[in-house]
Design a protein around this motif. Structure first.
Motif, PDB file in Angstrom:
ATOM      1  N   PRO A 156       0.776  -1.012   0.171  1.00 21.22           N
ATOM      2  CA  PRO A 156       0.208  -0.127   0.099  1.00 21.22           C
ATOM      3  C   PRO A 156       0.799   1.198  -0.060  1.00 21.22           C
ATOM      4  O   PRO A 156       1.993   1.331   0.660  1.00 21.22           O
ATOM      5  N   THR A 157       0.628   2.176  -0.568  1.00 25.73           N
ATOM      6  CA  THR A 157       1.170   3.495  -0.624  1.00 25.73           C
ATOM      7  C   THR A 157       0.178   4.802  -0.781  1.00 25.73           C
ATOM      8  O   THR A 157      -0.866   4.512  -1.685  1.00 25.73           O
ATOM      9  N   ASP A 173       7.259 -13.279  -4.254  1.00 23.75           N
ATOM     10  CA  ASP A 173       7.042 -12.217  -5.421  1.00 23.75           C
ATOM     11  C   ASP A 173       6.077 -11.079  -5.140  1.00 23.75           C
ATOM     12  O   ASP A 173       5.412 -11.082  -4.121  1.00 23.75           O
ATOM     13  N   LEU A 174       6.088  -9.941  -5.918  1.00 25.20           N
ATOM     14  CA  LEU A 174       5.341  -8.754  -5.724  1.00 25.20           C
ATOM     15  C   LEU A 174       3.983  -9.167  -6.338  1.00 25.20           C
ATOM     16  O   LEU A 174       3.967  -9.280  -7.445  1.00 25.20           O
ATOM     17  N   LEU A 175       2.972  -8.891  -5.585  1.00 23.64           N
ATOM     18  CA  LEU A 175       1.591  -8.934  -5.881  1.00 23.64           C
ATOM     19  C   LEU A 175       1.027  -7.466  -6.769  1.00 23.64           C
ATOM     20  O   LEU A 175       0.623  -7.802  -7.660  1.00 23.64           O
ATOM     21  N   GLY A 176       1.491  -6.642  -6.150  1.00 17.76           N
ATOM     22  CA  GLY A 176       1.306  -5.455  -6.662  1.00 17.76           C
ATOM     23  C   GLY A 176       1.258  -4.160  -5.592  1.00 17.76           C
ATOM     24  O   GLY A 176       1.783  -4.405  -4.365  1.00 17.76           O
ATOM     25  N   VAL A 177       1.028  -3.019  -6.072  1.00 24.80           N
ATOM     26  CA  VAL A 177       1.066  -1.799  -5.192  1.00 24.80           C
ATOM     27  C   VAL A 177      -0.234  -1.265  -5.389  1.00 24.80           C
ATOM     28  O   VAL A 177      -1.053  -1.081  -6.519  1.00 24.80           O
ATOM     29  N   VAL A 178      -0.674  -0.855  -4.200  1.00 26.11           N
ATOM     30  CA  VAL A 178      -2.330  -0.359  -4.081  1.00 26.11           C
ATOM     31  C   VAL A 178      -2.213   1.052  -3.706  1.00 26.11           C
ATOM     32  O   VAL A 178      -1.582   1.585  -2.689  1.00 26.11           O
ATOM     33  N   LEU A 179      -2.778   2.133  -4.550  1.00 29.96           N
ATOM     34  CA  LEU A 179      -2.809   3.415  -3.999  1.00 29.96           C
ATOM     35  C   LEU A 179      -3.821   3.703  -3.155  1.00 29.96           C
ATOM     36  O   LEU A 179      -4.910   3.307  -3.219  1.00 29.96           O
ATOM     37  N   CYS A 180      -3.615   4.543  -1.943  1.00 32.69           N
ATOM     38  CA  CYS A 180      -4.436   4.472  -0.762  1.00 32.69           C
ATOM     39  C   CYS A 180      -4.578   5.983  -0.534  1.00 32.69           C
ATOM     40  O   CYS A 180      -3.663   6.822  -0.660  1.00 32.69           O
TER      41      CYS A 180
END
Length: 317
Positions: free
Chosen positions: A169-170, A198-205
């Motif tokens: 999250p970022t 592994d990297l699942l992903g980045v979530v904009l919060c």
């Protein structure tokens, strides 16, 4: 005759831990705990058996789920003993239907010190402390979610070693995105014990509803940080918008966002309040509906990404 083996490298149980997801960022205040608790609750409500592991000494999962200062809140004592001494983990059962929790809290500071000391003599064992603790019980669950502390390298490394996936999250600001630099460090730190990570992903919060240009800039910055065009899919399509009113209301009530939204939707109409036919609900912001929809979208995308990866892995084997 070969010489006797004096040291056996500990092994991570990749099968048991194949759906362990750690939420990680080097910076605090980026919605890690909010995502961890709400994604866990949404998964559980949809029928998944979920284990939520609060690895943060602040123990804020307790506030999100409403068990702060209750008998089930051991403030991280069981988890700290499991990490420090190898005691078995004993999750708190059915904090919500289908949702078990391993509470966090102040006792985890002891675990940090114990693992740091152990790392001088048995660095691999220290890294695998959480993996070793989770492996005997992870098979009981469809998903295991770990809420990681922002500034504790020792506990972050233990979480990464136990995980198949990192979910990041970022917020959109540059300072929050800098916290993502910890991700590369955590990946590198555990390659010797967990090559499956592994990297699942980045979530904009915490995104402003109308901040289109800010969102675009943030997405471009994240993609660039993870390698440019080759990382174009790293950012989740779904994001979580900012609502201070909803954030305050859920913490005050000890409920998840979709639970708060259920309360709002079942409440009296405005005209019933005006007519004196009903009382207005306290701390029940209408923004809960939008934030609940955002979190549901992130949850669905997370499951889709995991399912796709598992399908591709099965096809390749």
């Amino acid at each position: 005759m070969p010489p006797p083996r004096t040291h056996v490298v500990p092994q991570r149980d990749a099968v048991a831990l194949h759906r362990v997801i750690s939420l990680l960022n080097g910076k605090g205040g980026v919605f890690k705990t909010t995502l961890a608790s709400n994604l866990s609750g949404l998964l559980a409500e949809s029928g998944y058996r979920v284990l939520l592991n609060d690895l943060d000494p602040q123990g804020n999962i307790a506030e999100d789920l409403g068990y702060t200062y209750t008998d089930i809140d051991d403030e991280g004592k069981n988890l700290a003993q499991a990490l420090s001494f190898g005691d078995p983990l004993t999750p708190v059962r059915d904090v919500r239907p289908n949702l078990d929790v391993i509470p966090g809290g102040a006792h985890l500071s002891m675990a940090t010190a114990a693992l740091a000391a152990k790392a001088t003599k048995d660095p691999l064992g220290a890294k695998l402390a959480l993996a070793t603790a989770l492996a005997p019980i992870a098979g009981e669950y469809d998903m295991v979610i770990i809420d990681c502390p922002p500034g504790d390298d020792t506990l972050q490394t233990a979480a990464a070693a136990a995980s198949k996936w990192l979910l990041v999250p970022t917020k959109t600001d540059g300072s929050s995105r800098k916290g993502m630099s910890a991700i590369a460090a955590r990946l590198s730190a555990v390659l010797d014990v967990n090559e499956d990570l592994d990297l699942l992903g980045v979530v904009l919060c915490g995104v402003g509803a109308n901040s289109t240009s800010v969102q675009r800039t943030a997405r471009e910055g994240i993609v660039e940080a993870f390698g440019g065009d080759v990382a174009r899919d790293v950012v989740f399509e779904n994001m979580v918008r900012h609502s201070e009113a909803t954030g305050l209301a859920v913490r005050e009530r000890g409920v998840l966002v979709h639970e708060l939204d259920d309360v709002v939707q079942s409440g009296p109409k405005w005209y019933e309040v005006v007519r004196g036919e009903a009382k207005a609900q306290a701390h029940a912001p209408k923004s809960a509906k939008d934030v609940a929809a955002d979190l549901l979208g992130v949850c669905q995308e997370m499951v889709q990404r995991i399912t796709k990866a598992e399908t591709e892995e099965a096809a390749a084997s």
